[in-house]
Design a protein around this motif. Sequence first.
Motif, mmCIF file in Angstrom:
data_model
loop_
_atom_site.group_PDB
_atom_site.id
_atom_site.type_symbol
_atom_site.label_atom_id
_atom_site.label_comp_id
_atom_site.label_asym_id
_atom_site.label_seq_id
_atom_site.Cartn_x
_atom_site.Cartn_y
_atom_site.Cartn_z
ATOM 1 N N LEU A 1 0.923 -1.117 0.128
ATOM 2 C CA LEU A 1 0.053 0.034 0.037
ATOM 3 C C LEU A 1 0.884 1.299 -0.009
ATOM 4 O O LEU A 1 0.519 2.161 -0.421
ATOM 5 N N GLN B 1 -0.077 3.702 -2.962
ATOM 6 C CA GLN B 1 -1.139 4.807 -2.821
ATOM 7 C C GLN B 1 -0.037 5.949 -2.485
ATOM 8 O O GLN B 1 -0.331 6.892 -1.998
ATOM 9 N N PRO C 1 1.341 7.080 1.814
ATOM 10 C CA PRO C 1 0.490 7.862 2.713
ATOM 11 C C PRO C 1 0.944 7.656 4.093
ATOM 12 O O PRO C 1 1.540 6.780 4.527
#
Length: 314
Positions: A120, A124, A127
């Motif tokens: 992730l 992403q 984050p």
Amino acid sequence: MALVSTPLVPIRHRLALLSTHLVVALVALVVIGGATRVMEAGLACPDWPLCYGSFLPGRQMNVQVFLEWFHRLDAFVIGIALVVQLAAAAWWRAQLPRWLLPISGLLLVLVAAQGGLGALTVLQLLPSGVVTAHLLLALTLVAIVSGCSQLLLAPADSSAASAPLWWRVLAAISLAAVMGQCLLGARMSTSWAAQRCLEAGQSCQWLHWHRSFATPAALSVLLLAAVALLAGGWARRQWPLLLLASGLVGAQIALGVLTLRLGLSQPAVTVAHQLIASLLVALLAALLCRRPEAASEQPLPVVVESSSLEPAHG
């Protein structure tokens, strides 16, 4: 009274060595992850789990790509080692502590979750919340594996004594305090709050919380060392590890101050700060799970020779 202990069975001894090596690998994983963030290499490999579509990128290899690639390689090796540990715990479960099999399964689940968080962070685009959770889970793995290594190194017989209650309480408080301080530091660093505070006076609350919580976290570790030295007995005999924990606390504070004094301009200092934090977590978890050797409760027998005694006449 003489101290007695039962020798470790071979498989238990081997798994204890495996856990010890896993602690080193996990600490290295945390440090390499910190170096990856400091060097802004978190997206050096734009895809996951491969890097530029291959296991070993050749033409794209540079310092940043190497950091991210080696970080993933270390995580992969740790996952394989935990699969081996789970298989051994299941195969030789009759010769091993009953807690080892479920803990081994839990560790494998946590590593799988860690891999998911790692994916992730790339997919992403880094984050802050995901990166913070990624580091927190890595430190949790460090603590659990370090504690397991100590329990496996403890005497194998059921008469092994537990550490005093005050020791376990103070060690648990110290570990929780240091983990909380690491979480604040991770949230501050992944949101670049320290940089924004120093440059523009923004997001300074994270830096303030991190600096304020450093004092109780340090005092909790020093309190454990002081009480152990005053208590004497088995606790005082742990003074090398307690002295090491106190030294790591001092080094961590000095590195934190130096990092801010340098304006976060020296990546090596920042990485060293994270290295000391992960070592402190591993050491406190080991102290929490450390057990004294069982002392024999039976008095030593008095042997009387069977030779006849003649009365003295005088």
